[in-house]
Design an enzyme around this catalytic site. Structure first.
Site, PDB file in Angstrom:
ATOM      1  N   ALA A 282       0.830  -1.209   0.000  1.00  0.00           N
ATOM      2  CA  ALA A 282       0.000   0.000   0.000  1.00  0.00           C
ATOM      3  C   ALA A 282       0.862   1.256   0.000  1.00  0.00           C
ATOM      4  CB  ALA A 282      -0.922   0.001   1.212  1.00  0.00           C
TER       5      ALA A 282
ATOM      6  N   GLY B 195       0.566  -5.861   0.038  1.00  0.00           N
ATOM      7  CA  GLY B 195      -0.345  -5.936  -1.091  1.00  0.00           C
ATOM      8  C   GLY B 195       0.326  -6.350  -2.382  1.00  0.00           C
TER       9      GLY B 195
ATOM     10  N   GLU C  84       0.248  -9.963  -2.267  1.00  0.00           N
ATOM     11  CA  GLU C  84      -1.148 -10.386  -2.422  1.00  0.00           C
ATOM     12  C   GLU C  84      -1.559 -10.380  -3.890  1.00  0.00           C
ATOM     13  OE1 GLU C  84      -3.559  -9.330   1.592  1.00  0.00           O
ATOM     14  OE2 GLU C  84      -2.660  -7.592   0.592  1.00  0.00           O
TER      15      GLU C  84
ATOM     16  N   GLU D  35       2.300  -6.986   7.174  1.00  0.00           N
ATOM     17  CA  GLU D  35       1.338  -6.044   7.747  1.00  0.00           C
ATOM     18  C   GLU D  35       1.339  -5.996   9.270  1.00  0.00           C
ATOM     19  OE1 GLU D  35      -0.223  -6.838   3.604  1.00  0.00           O
ATOM     20  OE2 GLU D  35       0.791  -7.969   5.195  1.00  0.00           O
TER      21      GLU D  35
END
Length: 324
Positions: free
Chosen positions: A126, A171, A174, A194
């Site tokens: 992010a 992310g 991900e 995270e």
């Protein structure tokens, strides 16, 4: 009931194959113009040579190129935010949604390579600078939208390959986990980190990582926010291939391109149906999975490609599939 739902999904996916000529022409016109979806920063020859150029313009955050010639059918999606380490911003999410939608509705696409145009980084996760400016009420909806994007990426009907030539964190990993196949350089770094920020993976990491490497090991990596390199990632099954990085820093991308070229000549409808059967079947019991496979198989029986495959075998020549 599960079988009926699965069969309905199979039929809906198969309908994507019959995109009208008018829509195909519109897409072709879109991809041929020089806009933010044209991957002008990667110039690929038939030998896979790559030249990179960069831009700080937000219109260049994502560059997509539909390859042509012998590589026709391969789509290269390149993340290009060098100053932000390819971090996931609102604009990047928007552009990726548009790119995924275009790919999803184009039945000429055979495979997709997700990569970075920035040396040493795949995606840092992010965009925390942008996140810090968000009101608390904005964070949840943004994370939901990013999760929806990554879900759509995972639901693309064609094979997707993540080429990880640099760090894939949070992310970024991900996104790679949503792809069918992951290829990394041996020096690439990967992790769902995270918990270091007192949050959890929010775009599918807690669900996809255990499905890829197993529950216990996934818990260990997530709980400890551990980062592994490409060699370790291959040993634990996080990536399918770990290749030695080269001087230009794009070894994973070049291996992904080789794999896409292996996929390219195969029957495109068969590939889509195989992916659908695997993705849906892995989530259900064996009996239901076999019913899903049967439903997918039934979709390839009436195709012209199947008859072409039989004719080519009989005539001892290479088949020429058209996705019909």
């Amino acid at each position: 009931m599960a079988v009926l739902v699965a069969c309905r999904s199979v039929w809906q996916a198969f309908r994507v194959q019959s995109v009208g000529r008018e829509n195909a022409c519109r897409l072709a016109a879109t991809f041929s113009c020089s806009g933010p979806h044209v991957l002008s920063s990667r110039v690929l020859s038939s030998r896979g040579a790559v030249t990179r150029h960069y831009s700080s313009d937000s219109k260049d955050d994502l560059r997509v190129r539909y390859l042509d010639g012998e590589d026709s059918g391969i789509v290269v999606v390149g993340i290009n935010r060098p100053k932000a380490k390819n971090a996931i911003s609102k604009n990047l999410v928007k552009m990726m949604f548009e790119a995924v939608e275009d790919i999803k509705t184009n039945n000429k696409v055979r495979s997709v390579i997700l990569c970075s145009l920035v040396p040493g980084i795949f995606c840092a996760g992010a965009d925390l600078k942008e996140r810090a400016k968000m009101h608390q009420s904005e964070v949840g909806p943004f994370v939901s939208k990013a999760r929806a994007l990554i879900t759509e990426l995972g639901n693309l009907p064609v094979p997707t390959i993540a080429a990880i030539d640099g760090a894939a964190l949070g992310g970024g990993l991900e996104m790679a986990l949503a792809c069918d196949i992951r290829i990394s350089s041996n020096t690439a770094k990967m992790g769902l980190v995270e918990t270091k920020l007192a949050i959890i993976p929010g775009a599918g990491g807690t669900q996809r990582l255990p499905r890829v490497i197993g529950v216990s090991l996934a818990k260990e990596l997530i709980f400890a926010a551990r980062v592994v390199d490409g060699t370790e990632a291959h040993q634990m099954g996080l990536v399918s291939h770990s290749v030695e990085q080269n001087n230009s820093g794009d070894a994973a991308y070049l291996r992904a391109l080789e794999l896409a070229r292996e996929i390219n000549p195969q029957g495109p409808i068969a590939i889509r149906m195989a992916k659908l059967a695997i993705n849906q079947g892995i989530e259900v019991d064996l009996s239901t999975g076999l019913a899903i496979e049967e439903a997918c198989y039934s979709q390839v029986i009436p195709t012209k490609d199947r008859l072409e495959g039989l004719a080519a075998f009989k005539e001892k020549r290479r088949p020429h599939y058209k996705g019909e």
